[in-house]
Design an enzyme around this catalytic site. Structure first.
Site, PDB file in Angstrom:
ATOM      1  N   ASP A  66      26.751  56.188  47.982  1.00  0.00           N
ATOM      2  CA  ASP A  66      27.078  55.764  49.354  1.00  0.00           C
ATOM      3  C   ASP A  66      26.237  56.488  50.402  1.00  0.00           C
ATOM      4  OD1 ASP A  66      28.810  57.832  48.293  1.00  0.00           O
ATOM      5  OD2 ASP A  66      29.963  57.774  50.153  1.00  0.00           O
ATOM      6  N   HIS A  67      25.668  57.645  50.055  1.00  0.00           N
ATOM      7  CA  HIS A  67      24.888  58.434  51.025  1.00  0.00           C
ATOM      8  C   HIS A  67      23.396  58.128  51.003  1.00  0.00           C
ATOM      9  CE1 HIS A  67      28.228  61.201  52.118  1.00  0.00           C
ATOM     10  NE2 HIS A  67      28.705  60.625  51.023  1.00  0.00           N
ATOM     11  N   HIS A 157      31.465  70.035  46.267  1.00  0.00           N
ATOM     12  CA  HIS A 157      31.781  68.624  46.037  1.00  0.00           C
ATOM     13  C   HIS A 157      31.828  68.367  44.532  1.00  0.00           C
ATOM     14  CE1 HIS A 157      32.216  64.523  47.247  1.00  0.00           C
ATOM     15  NE2 HIS A 157      30.993  64.120  46.982  1.00  0.00           N
ATOM     16  N   ASP A 180      29.534  65.651  52.039  1.00  0.00           N
ATOM     17  CA  ASP A 180      30.810  65.545  51.324  1.00  0.00           C
ATOM     18  C   ASP A 180      31.160  66.900  50.718  1.00  0.00           C
ATOM     19  OD1 ASP A 180      30.821  62.891  51.924  1.00  0.00           O
ATOM     20  OD2 ASP A 180      30.836  62.170  49.848  1.00  0.00           O
TER      21      ASP A 180
HETATM   22 ZN   LIG Z   1      30.560  60.032  50.133  1.00  0.00          ZN
HETATM   23 ZN   LIG Z   2      30.059  62.324  47.681  1.00  0.00          ZN
END
Ligand SMILES: [Zn+2]
Ligand SMILES: [Zn+2]
Length: 290
Positions: A66-67, A157, A180
């Site tokens: 997602d990043h 994370h 995150d």
């Molecule tokens: Zn994320």
């Molecule tokens: Zn993440």
């Protein structure tokens, strides 16, 4: 002088209307730095009035899809626009390891497209400019230009390895981007006295019973519980807390207010913004400063 912090995406892997994938843009003078490039980043940058050739660098916090989903789009589109705006390769600043490996491979899927474009229009293939740094267990300078210094520090994370937060120091103040992470002392120390802390937020305590026995119970363990984050922001005396990467993505004002209520319960009483895409916060140099 003014430094502007703009959220280019406040979403998470599960799509939510109006929320692009995670990313934060920091602009100061003619320096524009992008932190992460989640889904839709190129569009959000256009909406924020930041042309791709204006970016001086992009920084990666970690390799969760997602990043980084839009990183190839950022690089490819800037390359395509090179026929209109001279810009050169975009520096990609990232931990030496998973992130630099991802960046080095990400254009492989486009090799045929690149070949066709070079044959027809583009003068040369895109150049990757990856700037690796060693995973920093202590705050470490990873970028410096005439306006801005960027430090990085490793965060927590796990099971994802090699995740970092960034601290951006401009003539107007200090902005910290958590990436995150679960709530951790490293970010508390890193963000102490920061003017703006852009932090991921997960309503883990509030939803504890709801997610018990589901995959989310495990996922929530490596994200930042909003109540604990409130305690961190109070302890670190953060000037303005901006929440992003909202889990679960709020779709109503009431749902946004629940994030804020968690932070207050945790003890943070300072300025607080539950981020939306294109939320912007400005920092101004102290009066009398050059
Ligand atoms: Zn994320
Ligand atoms: Zn993440």
């Amino acid at each position: 002088m003014t430094t502007t912090v703009t959220l280019t995406g406040t979403g998470v892997p599960h799509p939510s209307p109006g929320r692009a994938g995670p990313g934060t843009l920091v602009r100061c003078g003619d320096s524009a730095l992008q932190f992460d490039a989640g889904r839709g980043t190129v569009l959000r940058l256009a909406e924020a009035g930041c042309a791709l050739h204006e970016l001086r660098a992009v920084f990666l916090t970690h390799v969760h899809s997602d990043h980084v989903l839009d990183l190839a789009d950022v690089v490819m589109t800037r390359w395509l626009q090179g026929t209109l705006h001279a810009s050169g390769p975009l520096p990609i600043v990232a931990v030496d390891g998973l992130a630099t490996t991802f960046a080095a491979r990400m254009l492989d899927a486009y090799v045929d497209d690149i070949e066709v474009r070079v044959a027809h229009v583009q003068p040369a293939p895109p150049q990757l400019d990856v700037r690796p740094f060693a995973l920093p267990t202590e705050p470490t300078v990873v970028w410096r230009d005439d306006q801005i210094t960027v430090d990085a520090v490793a965060v927590h994370h796990e099971p994802v390895r090699e995740a970092v937060a960034y601290r951006v120091t401009t003539p107007d103040g200090v902005v910290v981007v958590s990436g995150d992470t679960r709530v951790c002392d490293e970010v508390a120390d890193f963000a102490r006295g920061a003017d703006v802390l852009v932090h991921e937020a997960c309503r883990a305590s509030a939803l504890h019973d709801l997610v018990r026995g589901t995959a989310f119970e495990h996922i929530f363990e490596y994200h930042a519980d909003t109540v604990a984050l409130g305690a961190l922001a109070a302890r670190a005396e953060v000037g303005h807390l901006v929440l992003t990467h909202l889990i679960p993505p709020p779709t109503t004002a009431e749902a946004e207010a629940e994030f804020a209520a968690d932070l207050r319960r945790g003890g943070y009483s300072g300025p607080l913004t539950v981020g939306r895409d294109l939320t912007s916060v400005e920092l101004h140099a102290p009066r009398g400063a050059p």
